[in-house]
Design a protein around this motif. Sequence first.
Motif, short mmCIF file in Angstrom:
data_model
loop_
_atom_site.label_atom_id
_atom_site.label_comp_id
_atom_site.label_asym_id
_atom_site.label_seq_id
_atom_site.Cartn_x
_atom_site.Cartn_y
_atom_site.Cartn_z
N ALA A 189 0.78 -1.06 -0.13
CA ALA A 189 0.02 0.01 0.03
C ALA A 189 0.89 1.33 0.06
CB ALA A 189 -1.04 0.12 1.18
N LEU A 190 1.84 1.29 0.76
CA LEU A 190 2.98 2.30 0.76
C LEU A 190 3.67 2.52 -0.39
CD1 LEU A 190 4.37 1.94 4.27
CD2 LEU A 190 3.15 3.78 3.78
N ASN A 191 3.85 1.58 -1.09
CA ASN A 191 4.55 1.69 -2.21
C ASN A 191 3.64 2.31 -3.46
OD1 ASN A 191 7.30 0.73 -2.61
ND2 ASN A 191 6.45 -1.24 -1.91
N GLU A 192 2.38 1.97 -3.50
CA GLU A 192 1.50 2.70 -4.39
C GLU A 192 1.12 4.14 -3.98
OE1 GLU A 192 -0.13 1.28 -7.08
OE2 GLU A 192 1.24 -0.32 -6.83
N SER A 193 0.86 4.26 -2.48
CA SER A 193 1.03 5.63 -2.25
C SER A 193 2.16 6.68 -2.47
CB SER A 193 0.72 5.87 -0.74
OG SER A 193 -0.53 5.26 -0.25
N LEU A 194 3.29 5.95 -2.48
CA LEU A 194 4.45 6.71 -3.18
C LEU A 194 4.48 7.02 -4.46
CD1 LEU A 194 7.09 5.08 -0.59
CD2 LEU A 194 6.52 7.34 -0.80
N LYS A 195 3.88 5.90 -5.21
CA LYS A 195 3.92 6.12 -6.68
C LYS A 195 2.89 7.47 -7.15
CE LYS A 195 4.31 1.58 -8.29
NZ LYS A 195 3.81 0.08 -8.94
N ASN A 196 1.84 7.67 -6.20
CA ASN A 196 1.17 8.87 -6.51
C ASN A 196 1.99 10.08 -6.20
OD1 ASN A 196 -1.27 7.10 -6.85
ND2 ASN A 196 -1.71 7.10 -4.83
N LEU A 197 3.12 10.05 -5.52
CA LEU A 197 3.83 11.19 -5.19
C LEU A 197 5.17 11.14 -6.13
CD1 LEU A 197 4.11 11.38 -1.24
CD2 LEU A 197 2.58 12.77 -2.95
N ASN A 198 5.13 10.22 -7.17
CA ASN A 198 6.27 10.12 -7.97
C ASN A 198 7.30 9.80 -7.50
OD1 ASN A 198 4.56 11.20 -10.38
ND2 ASN A 198 4.75 13.03 -9.79
N TYR A 199 7.10 8.75 -6.51
CA TYR A 199 8.61 8.22 -6.25
C TYR A 199 8.52 6.60 -6.57
CZ TYR A 199 9.45 11.85 -2.75
OH TYR A 199 10.05 12.88 -2.25
N PRO A 200 9.73 6.08 -6.99
CA PRO A 200 10.71 6.52 -6.63
C PRO A 200 11.21 8.10 -7.74
CG PRO A 200 11.13 4.29 -7.10
CD PRO A 200 9.66 4.66 -7.29
N ILE A 201 11.70 8.86 -7.00
CA ILE A 201 11.88 10.28 -7.64
C ILE A 201 12.82 10.18 -8.80
CG2 ILE A 201 11.09 11.25 -5.60
CD1 ILE A 201 13.86 12.18 -5.04
N LYS A 202 12.60 11.27 -9.63
CA LYS A 202 13.64 11.24 -10.90
C LYS A 202 14.50 12.49 -10.34
CE LYS A 202 9.70 10.76 -14.24
NZ LYS A 202 10.17 9.31 -14.66
N ILE A 203 15.40 12.78 -11.08
CA ILE A 203 16.69 13.33 -10.73
C ILE A 203 16.04 15.03 -10.71
CG2 ILE A 203 17.52 13.53 -13.30
CD1 ILE A 203 19.64 13.50 -9.86
N ILE A 204 15.38 15.23 -11.69
CA ILE A 204 14.87 16.67 -11.68
C ILE A 204 14.27 16.88 -10.24
CG2 ILE A 204 12.54 16.27 -12.80
CD1 ILE A 204 14.80 19.20 -13.56
N GLN A 205 13.45 16.10 -9.74
CA GLN A 205 13.00 16.22 -8.33
C GLN A 205 13.99 16.63 -7.35
OE1 GLN A 205 9.82 16.90 -7.54
NE2 GLN A 205 10.62 17.50 -5.51
N THR A 206 15.03 15.44 -7.43
CA THR A 206 16.30 15.63 -6.57
C THR A 206 16.77 17.02 -6.63
OG1 THR A 206 16.48 13.39 -6.67
CG2 THR A 206 18.36 14.40 -5.65
N LEU A 207 17.03 17.41 -7.82
CA LEU A 207 17.60 18.95 -7.95
C LEU A 207 16.65 19.61 -7.25
CD1 LEU A 207 19.17 18.62 -11.63
CD2 LEU A 207 20.33 18.87 -9.41
N GLU A 208 15.51 19.80 -7.49
CA GLU A 208 14.58 20.54 -6.91
C GLU A 208 14.63 20.81 -5.50
OE1 GLU A 208 10.63 20.21 -8.86
OE2 GLU A 208 11.34 21.25 -10.83
#
Length: 295
Positions: free
Chosen positions: A158-177
């Motif tokens: 369930a947590l993995n699905e919730s994190l997908k809704n937040l676009n996790y695992p994150i992309k590098i552009i999010q890490t930079l931001e």
Amino acid sequence: MKIDIEGISTSKIDNGIKIQSDEDMYILGNIHGYDFKNKKSFNNHYSNNPKLKRVVIQRHGISVISSIEKFKDKFFTNISVLIDEKLDNITMLFIYNTIHQTISTTLWKNNAIAKDKLDNELGNFYNVVYIACKGKSEKYLPYDISLFYEVKEILDEALNESLKNLNYPIKIIQTLEDHHITLAKIDKAVLKFDKNIDIQQFNNILLELLKNPDIIAYLNMSLHLKDDIKNNTISELQTQKPDYKKIITKPIANITKDTTNTLNIIYQKLPHITIDDNIIIGLITATITNMTNNS
């Protein structure tokens, strides 16, 4: 959302979810007034975003409702675990501990961690947890490790699905931001370097370069180094600061072949360089080199 436990239903209330039962549930929660109480309902899954998606995973008499919201760089995790049997207090405490461990490990695996020193010390997620079962067992139950594994596996899913809704695992552009290196900040620096540059073309090439695993690796290395310098986490770096420009800028830029002249020109036109700017200049150099090579 439909709950696969007879007599239990859910409904929306304000910006959360109300979970209600025809008969009293035996509830343990980390909210005042829910420490081993018999109640017919509780409210959970509050959010600042009214469009927040809630995830429901159910099997073997266990229903898990999960929602995670990222708000002001913090993770607010709401978990409701409903179990279709009577449990004793010790078993519920073990389940409660299992839930918190699972939240921590699942968010860690998905790189959903804070970057600043204070959060790494104090924790960067805030959990609201409810466990509700059909009633209190009048006797202590035999220790059944399979129940804890089942809760852990369902909650992790369930947590993995919730994190997908937040676009996790994150992309590098999010890490930079997350490190305050935004596309807008890069564009502003580009226009200082050359006001006639085609920003749309620049951004298209930059975003394509940010798919390059070598550039991603260098960026991750540079961000870790930036944090180590800022937070004094490595003793040797407290007395001798590394040549950040040499370590970070040139490798990022040189992935796209001969960039030395372009890099030097950019540094001349953009003085007063900070740690963030070195990362930005490396990306600008790589992108402009690609624009030149492709024209």
